[in-house]
Design a protein around this motif. Structure first.
Motif, PDB file in Angstrom:
ATOM      1  N   GLN A 178     -15.549 -37.388   6.724  1.00  0.00           N
ATOM      2  CA  GLN A 178     -15.115 -38.744   6.315  1.00  0.00           C
ATOM      3  C   GLN A 178     -13.791 -39.133   6.967  1.00  0.00           C
ATOM      4  O   GLN A 178     -13.518 -40.309   7.200  1.00  0.00           O
ATOM      5  N   MET A 179     -12.962 -38.157   7.271  1.00  0.00           N
ATOM      6  CA  MET A 179     -11.635 -38.442   7.829  1.00  0.00           C
ATOM      7  C   MET A 179     -11.693 -38.827   9.311  1.00  0.00           C
ATOM      8  O   MET A 179     -10.669 -39.072   9.939  1.00  0.00           O
ATOM      9  N   ASP A 180     -12.922 -38.916   9.858  1.00  0.00           N
ATOM     10  CA  ASP A 180     -13.067 -39.302  11.270  1.00  0.00           C
ATOM     11  C   ASP A 180     -12.595 -40.735  11.509  1.00  0.00           C
ATOM     12  O   ASP A 180     -12.410 -41.152  12.650  1.00  0.00           O
ATOM     13  N   LYS A 181     -12.403 -41.501  10.442  1.00  0.00           N
ATOM     14  CA  LYS A 181     -11.927 -42.876  10.668  1.00  0.00           C
ATOM     15  C   LYS A 181     -10.419 -42.929  10.934  1.00  0.00           C
ATOM     16  O   LYS A 181      -9.913 -43.970  11.339  1.00  0.00           O
ATOM     17  N   TYR A 182      -9.712 -41.855  10.706  1.00  0.00           N
ATOM     18  CA  TYR A 182      -8.253 -41.862  10.894  1.00  0.00           C
ATOM     19  C   TYR A 182      -7.827 -40.956  12.048  1.00  0.00           C
ATOM     20  O   TYR A 182      -8.406 -39.889  12.259  1.00  0.00           O
ATOM     21  N   SER A 183      -6.763 -41.370  12.735  1.00  0.00           N
ATOM     22  CA  SER A 183      -6.136 -40.436  13.679  1.00  0.00           C
ATOM     23  C   SER A 183      -5.401 -39.386  12.837  1.00  0.00           C
ATOM     24  O   SER A 183      -5.146 -39.604  11.641  1.00  0.00           O
ATOM     25  N   VAL A 199     -11.175 -33.502  13.989  1.00  0.00           N
ATOM     26  CA  VAL A 199     -11.043 -32.393  14.938  1.00  0.00           C
ATOM     27  C   VAL A 199     -10.052 -31.355  14.407  1.00  0.00           C
ATOM     28  O   VAL A 199     -10.351 -30.165  14.313  1.00  0.00           O
ATOM     29  N   ILE A 200      -8.852 -31.829  14.031  1.00  0.00           N
ATOM     30  CA  ILE A 200      -7.818 -30.875  13.587  1.00  0.00           C
ATOM     31  C   ILE A 200      -8.223 -30.239  12.261  1.00  0.00           C
ATOM     32  O   ILE A 200      -8.054 -29.034  12.064  1.00  0.00           O
ATOM     33  N   LEU A 201      -8.782 -31.046  11.347  1.00  0.00           N
ATOM     34  CA  LEU A 201      -9.136 -30.490  10.035  1.00  0.00           C
ATOM     35  C   LEU A 201     -10.284 -29.481  10.158  1.00  0.00           C
ATOM     36  O   LEU A 201     -10.313 -28.484   9.432  1.00  0.00           O
TER      37      LEU A 201
END
Ligand SMILES: Cc1cc2nc3c(=O)[nH]c(=O)nc-3n(C[C@H](O)[C@H](O)[C@H](O)COP(=O)(O)OP(=O)(O)OC[C@H]3O[C@@H](n4cnc5c(N)ncnc54)[C@H](O)[C@@H]3O)c2cc1C
Length: 458
Positions: free
Chosen positions: A145-150, A188-190
């Motif tokens: 879900q966090m793919d929408k944020y940098s 990616v980072i998470l």
């Protein structure tokens, strides 16, 4: 049952390997005269290797490790101490380490972070830890879900102090996708952090004991050909021939070096090419399909790999280093880290230059001059003198792995396509390991499985 595969990178070779295990006959067609795609390497006139990229294998690469086992080449992975080493820009020539103790995850990761007091203060570590709680509790669903944020946006939303980004995550972001945290998707980072924190040896790193072309790709080719498959170099696919019912009926290889044009036919076809050349080759009718339209959102990111040979030893560190330089990403002294490149008297630095958008068009001499200037901060005791540069190689990849900015997850295609006898493989296709060697190998395996399943049910 013949399967034609375009591309002899890790995805194409892995797909072919698993197809031979299933009893099919793969024919891999590679455009260039070298195996490996983004892991390709070349020997220069002195017999020294230079590579497309400095490549690290992680403990959190189950499919890659399984592949090494199946090829019986596990001894070629040179595992390093379980630590992450960062240069300290404020104190040139010094390092800060995250040492992972030999205890179960996630405690080993937490201890590694808590014990490092050079880079983050206690309040910063605590705030970052609190920010990570939703990712740890809700797992991959939350991460997707966090793919929408940098990642910069995500850090702000989680009230993580800005210094955490500058101290740790600029370096990590550049290492993972050759771009900064203001551009990279949080997913990616998470994803990487989740793997590193949930698996005891997830962040443990290994170097291959020689060039990936000879030490990893060649055993794959031997495995495939010993079982009846083929791998052909200098065989560029120019066109996918499509019949009236929309099925692929051949791969066109153009006339070259005196050989006539060839149409290679098979029962099933796979593109294991990178996404950029694939997009240019899509037959007209396919371009209207939503499945192929989503590829428009994917584009390779530029990166440069610099190799520098010196007249002396610069360091004895046998590990990957995070440079924390604005110009460079990670680097290693390959004369320490890699058996085949070993030299007790002289260093060979392999350095990744990223982000590379402003550098990809510059001359090799300019790139090396800028890199040498950075070495004054990384090795102040050796530069600007007395260390002497003996020679260099610069390898530019204008479009490497897909640029993982926010929203890209929705553009990644499944290995199965709407075309009944055509499949995709490649690190950009949907699999849980991002754009990496592990992702490429897993995508190849998933493609082989999808082909087998479809053939069984048809
Ligand atoms: C500088 C750098 C550093 C990296 N570091 C790491 C790392 O440390 N760890 C990690 O896990 N990953 C790393 N990667 C990423 C990793 O290399 C890739 O994710 C992986 O190798 C991609 O494999 P692939 O098979 O999907 O694509 P590719 O390797 O790009 O293979 C595609 C193949 O298709 C061929 N092809 C293209 N067009 C045609 C055509 N028309 N006909 C026939 N063949 C064609 C290409 O020549 C190529 O051989 C790094 C990449 C780079 C560039």
């Amino acid at each position: 049952m013949r399967v034609a595969i375009a591309g002899a990178g890790l995805a194409g070779l892995s797909c072919a390997k698993y197809l031979t295990d299933m009893g099919y006959t793969p024919i891999v067609l590679e455009r260039r005269d070298v195996l490996g795609g983004k892991v390709a390497a070349w020997k220069d006139e002195d017999g020294d290797w230079y590579e497309t990229g400095l490549h690290i294998f992680f403990g959190a690469y189950p499919n890659m490790l399984q592949l090494f086992k199946e090829l019986d080449i596990e001894d070629r992975l040179q595992w390093k101490e379980h630590t992450m080493i960062f240069n300290q820009p404020d104190q040139p020539g010094t390092y800060s380490r995250f040492d992972f103790p030999d205890i179960p995850a996630p405690v080993n990761g937490i201890v590694a972070i808590l014990r490092n007091n050079d880079m983050l203060t206690w309040p910063e570590k605590i705030k970052f830890g609190l920010g990570l709680i939703p990712a740890m509790i809700q797992g991959q669903n939350y991460v997707e879900q966090m793919d929408k944020y940098s990642f910069s946006e995500w850090l702000k939303q989680q009230n993580v102090p800005p210094r955490v980004e500058t101290e740790v995550f600029i370096a990590m972001s550049k290492a993972l996708n050759f771009i900064g945290p203001e551009e990279i998707s949080s997913t990616v980072i998470l994803t990487a952090l989740n793997r590193f924190l949930q698996e005891k040896n997830g962040s443990k790193m290994a170097f291959l004991d020689g060039s990936p072309t000879e030490r990893l790709c060649q055993p794959l080719v031997d495995y495939i050909t010993e079982r009846g498959g083929q791998v052909r170099l200098n065989a560029p696919i120019q066109e996918f021939l499509v019949n009236e019912s929309g099925h692929v009926e051949g791969f066109v290889i153009p006339a070259r070096n005196g050989a006539p044009e060839e149409v290679l036919t098979a029962d099933v076809y796979v593109s294991a090419m990178p996404v950029d050349p694939l997009k240019l080759m899509l037959p007209k009718p396919w371009q209207e399909l939503d499945y192929f339209k989503q590829l428009e959102g994917l584009e390779g990111v530029p990166v440069i790999n610099v190799h520098l040979w010196f007249d002396r030893k610069l360091t004895d560190i046998d590990h990957l280093l995070f440079s924390r330089s604005p110009l460079l990403s990670v680097y290693a002294d390959m004369s320490n880290t890699c058996k085949e490149y070993a030299n007790p008297d002289r260093s060979m630095l392999e350095l990744v230059l990223a982000p590379a958008a402003d550098w990809i068009g510059k001359s090799d001499a300019d790139i090396v001059a800028a890199t040498m200037a950075e070495l004054e901060k990384l090795f102040p005791q050796h530069f600007p003198s007395p260390a002497k540069l003996l020679k260099y190689h610069v390898v530019k990849t204008p479009r490497s792995v897909y640029k993982a900015t926010p929203g890209r997850q929705a553009c990644r295609p499944s290995q199965k396509t709407p075309i009944p006898n055509f499949y995709l493989s490649g690190d950009y296709t949907m699999q849980r390991y991002l754009a990496s060697m592990e992702g490429a190998v897993l995508s190849g395996k998933l493609t082989a499985q999808a082909i087998q399943q479809d053939l069984r049910t048809s």
